[in-house]
Design a protein around this motif. Structure first.
Motif, short mmCIF file in Angstrom:
data_model
loop_
_atom_site.label_atom_id
_atom_site.label_comp_id
_atom_site.label_asym_id
_atom_site.label_seq_id
_atom_site.Cartn_x
_atom_site.Cartn_y
_atom_site.Cartn_z
N PRO A 96 0.81 -1.23 0.00
CA PRO A 96 0.00 0.00 0.00
C PRO A 96 0.84 1.27 0.00
N PHE A 97 0.21 2.33 -0.47
CA PHE A 97 0.81 3.67 -0.53
C PHE A 97 -0.21 4.63 0.07
N GLN A 98 0.25 5.56 0.92
CA GLN A 98 -0.69 6.47 1.60
C GLN A 98 -0.29 7.93 1.45
N GLN A 99 -1.33 8.76 1.50
CA GLN A 99 -1.18 10.21 1.59
C GLN A 99 -2.28 10.72 2.51
N GLU A 100 -2.04 11.87 3.11
CA GLU A 100 -3.07 12.51 3.93
C GLU A 100 -3.45 13.84 3.31
N LEU A 101 -4.68 14.25 3.55
CA LEU A 101 -5.11 15.58 3.13
C LEU A 101 -6.15 16.09 4.09
N LEU A 125 -7.53 9.71 -8.66
CA LEU A 125 -6.55 9.88 -9.74
C LEU A 125 -5.23 10.43 -9.21
N ASP A 126 -5.31 11.39 -8.31
CA ASP A 126 -4.09 12.02 -7.76
C ASP A 126 -3.22 11.03 -7.00
N ILE A 127 -3.84 10.21 -6.14
CA ILE A 127 -3.02 9.27 -5.37
C ILE A 127 -2.49 8.15 -6.27
N ASN A 151 -18.58 15.01 -4.83
CA ASN A 151 -18.24 13.68 -5.33
C ASN A 151 -17.12 13.71 -6.37
N LEU A 152 -17.07 14.76 -7.18
CA LEU A 152 -16.01 14.86 -8.19
C LEU A 152 -14.63 15.01 -7.56
N GLU A 153 -14.58 15.61 -6.37
CA GLU A 153 -13.30 15.72 -5.66
C GLU A 153 -12.75 14.35 -5.31
N TYR A 154 -13.62 13.43 -4.91
CA TYR A 154 -13.15 12.08 -4.58
C TYR A 154 -12.51 11.42 -5.80
N HIS A 212 1.46 7.44 -6.58
CA HIS A 212 2.00 6.10 -6.36
C HIS A 212 2.90 5.71 -7.54
N TRP A 213 2.42 5.89 -8.75
CA TRP A 213 3.16 5.59 -9.97
C TRP A 213 4.45 6.41 -10.03
N THR A 214 4.35 7.70 -9.78
CA THR A 214 5.50 8.60 -9.86
C THR A 214 6.55 8.28 -8.79
#
Length: 136
Positions: free
Chosen positions: A5-10, A33-35, A25-28, A39-41
């Motif tokens: 797993p990979f995590q970020q907080e906001l 997509l952002d996380i 809902n669009l923010e989710y 993760h890929w980067t």
């Protein structure tokens, strides 16, 4: 095979809110997509990212609870499964204060060659940073 797993907080900010004063809902979907991109980067060498990319095939988002201004959220992602050219990524968004799930998302991705824009084989070298393989 065990996902890594990979995590970020906001923290939920005013611009994330809709007219009902909870996260739009669009923010989710944007956060999913952002996380995924982070993760890929973070886990993939630049030369691989220059040659390959991921295209979304579909999203399945289950909104379980609402999140509000100022709440701290933990986004966790992992690769659930993969095949020759596709993978299924999961994202779990939980509230930091009580650990309750806010959103569960499942996204199907296709691995592509940037030059040809065609599907590309997901090799062991590509997937290794995301999956712990069992020793035999």
């Amino acid at each position: 095979m065990t996902p890594i797993p990979f995590q970020q907080e906001l923290t939920v900010a005013f611009q994330h809110l809709d007219e009902w004063n909870h996260v739009n809902n669009l923010e989710y979907i944007k956060w999913v997509l952002d996380i995924s991109e982070a993760h890929w980067t973070t886990k993939t060498p630049a030369e691989t990212r220059e040659k390959h990319a991921w295209f979304v095939l579909n999203h399945n988002v289950h909104y379980k609870r609402q999140a509000f201004l100022g709440e701290e959220l933990i986004l966790t992602t992992w690769i659930e499964t993969y095949s020759k050219v596709k993978s299924e990524r999961r994202v779990l968004i939980t509230r930091k204060t009580d650990g309750k799930t806010v959103v569960e998302a499942k996204t199907s991705w296709c691995f592509i060659d940037r030059a040809t824009k065609k599907p590309s084989l997901i090799t062991t070298a590509i997937i290794r940073p995301y999956i712990e393989f069992e020793s035999v």
